[in-house]
Design a protein around this motif. Sequence first.
Motif, PDB file in Angstrom:
ATOM      1  N   ALA A 400      31.809 -48.439 -61.014  1.00 34.67           N
ATOM      2  CA  ALA A 400      32.025 -49.358 -62.132  1.00 34.67           C
ATOM      3  C   ALA A 400      33.485 -49.770 -62.256  1.00 34.67           C
ATOM      4  O   ALA A 400      33.797 -50.842 -62.790  1.00 34.67           O
ATOM      5  CB  ALA A 400      31.552 -48.709 -63.430  1.00 34.67           C
ATOM      6  N   ASP A 401      34.396 -48.929 -61.761  1.00 34.46           N
ATOM      7  CA  ASP A 401      35.828 -49.246 -61.823  1.00 34.46           C
ATOM      8  C   ASP A 401      36.242 -50.240 -60.744  1.00 34.46           C
ATOM      9  O   ASP A 401      37.317 -50.835 -60.830  1.00 34.46           O
ATOM     10  CB  ASP A 401      36.657 -47.964 -61.674  1.00 34.46           C
ATOM     11  N   LEU A 402      35.399 -50.398 -59.736  1.00 36.10           N
ATOM     12  CA  LEU A 402      35.706 -51.287 -58.612  1.00 36.10           C
ATOM     13  C   LEU A 402      34.524 -52.225 -58.374  1.00 36.10           C
ATOM     14  O   LEU A 402      33.820 -52.128 -57.351  1.00 36.10           O
ATOM     15  CB  LEU A 402      36.010 -50.466 -57.354  1.00 36.10           C
ATOM     16  N   PRO A 403      34.261 -53.115 -59.308  1.00 38.62           N
ATOM     17  CA  PRO A 403      33.098 -54.000 -59.169  1.00 38.62           C
ATOM     18  C   PRO A 403      33.176 -54.840 -57.902  1.00 38.62           C
ATOM     19  O   PRO A 403      34.232 -55.355 -57.543  1.00 38.62           O
ATOM     20  CB  PRO A 403      33.173 -54.878 -60.426  1.00 38.62           C
ATOM     21  N   GLY A 404      32.059 -54.909 -57.221  1.00 40.85           N
ATOM     22  CA  GLY A 404      31.991 -55.666 -55.975  1.00 40.85           C
ATOM     23  C   GLY A 404      32.224 -54.840 -54.737  1.00 40.85           C
ATOM     24  O   GLY A 404      31.920 -55.282 -53.622  1.00 40.85           O
ATOM     25  N   VAL A 405      32.748 -53.634 -54.897  1.00 42.61           N
ATOM     26  CA  VAL A 405      33.028 -52.777 -53.747  1.00 42.61           C
ATOM     27  C   VAL A 405      31.734 -52.177 -53.217  1.00 42.61           C
ATOM     28  O   VAL A 405      30.978 -51.547 -53.965  1.00 42.61           O
ATOM     29  CB  VAL A 405      34.029 -51.665 -54.129  1.00 42.61           C
TER      30      VAL A 405
END
Length: 432
Positions: A400-405
Amino acid sequence: MTSSTVCVVALGKIGLPLAVQFASSGATVIGADVDQRAVDLVNRGEEPFPGETDLGVKMKAAVEAGLLSATTDTAAAVAKSDAVVVVVPLFVDADGVPDFGWMDSATREIAKGLRPGTLVSYETTLPIGTTRERWAPMLEAGSGLKAGEDFHLVFSPERVLTGRVFADLRKYPKLVGGINASSTAAGVAFYESVLQFDERDDLPRANGVWDLGTSEASEFAKLAETTYRDVNIGLANQFARYADKVDVDVQLVIEACNSQPYSHIHQPGIAVGGHCIPIYPRMYLWNDPEATVVRAAREANAEMPSYAVDLLQAAHGDLAGLAVLVLGAAYRGGVKETAFSGVFGTVAALEARGATAYVSDPMYTDAELEAHKLNPHRGEPVGAAIIQADHAEYRSLTPADLPGVKVLVDGRRVTDATAWQADGVRRVVIGG
């Protein structure tokens, strides 16, 4: 408590804490540095750099007590001193050849102010033989004095880490070796007098000052202990890479091995950085070019940033056009320093595969990252991430801290594996 006057040459991340420690033991300390800004800050009792535990409080107290001052005039400071401690940086080039430029310049200035009876101690890590073969003749030529007779000359390596210098000074033995017996004795007596600690606290006591007999033995000891760490990490990295091939968790293997007292395997990881471990094995190789084990380990560790990108490519596929966030510019967690950081090799390996590399670090501003020729992440969408530094802030990272990863390569094993068990997201570790 000592009543001597000490000149510390170079007020960097090791030299300034040393100067403060000597002043805390009762010595009058004059810090000499070519950086006028650093000198002015010290004279005002202000820290020139952040991150060193207790430095601000201890330095301010020493300045206010009149025990610590700073100057850009090294020769004048040496002329007033009973002992001179040299902590000027020394680097090696890509081929492992030492660059003595800064140290030569400082040594010539020291020679101008050198008086009979003075002790000169080099703490900067050196190739074996440098104290006797390079500094002694240079000091003699500039002063007209005889090393070992008119003045004492020793090598006593710093054995501390930035961020915890005061704790390490009291924890590890101080090694001293001189160019003759009288120099060694003077060096031992000096360090015993300036490594005094407050007995009212509950911190561990220092383990004393060790007489290593000669400057060569003392130089050798510093190179050997740091080279050992590089070789050990290189072995751990080799184990990790093979573990990836046979689908074994190398961490379980290392923990099992280290349960037996004869095994002490270090941790594998994406990079070995900092001013010490990447440099001193090459310095040792300059002395001993036939040390094939040392050379192989250094090469193995230097390859790890590229290997981490290999893992990303294996998990993601073609990296051409992929935006990748590299987390951490610092060479290790909690330290604002990029010397030989793995970030540079990681970014280079990503770009060589056609990826766009962004960098973020909680300790650096965008402008500071740009000054290091790194591309700051300003919220651009990214498809993958690589953890390069083990900052505490990364331990709680989730998808959730790195959306799209879609792929995270955790090069330091700092994240929680269970937190990354999400649909469409893969977490990869080295030796996992």
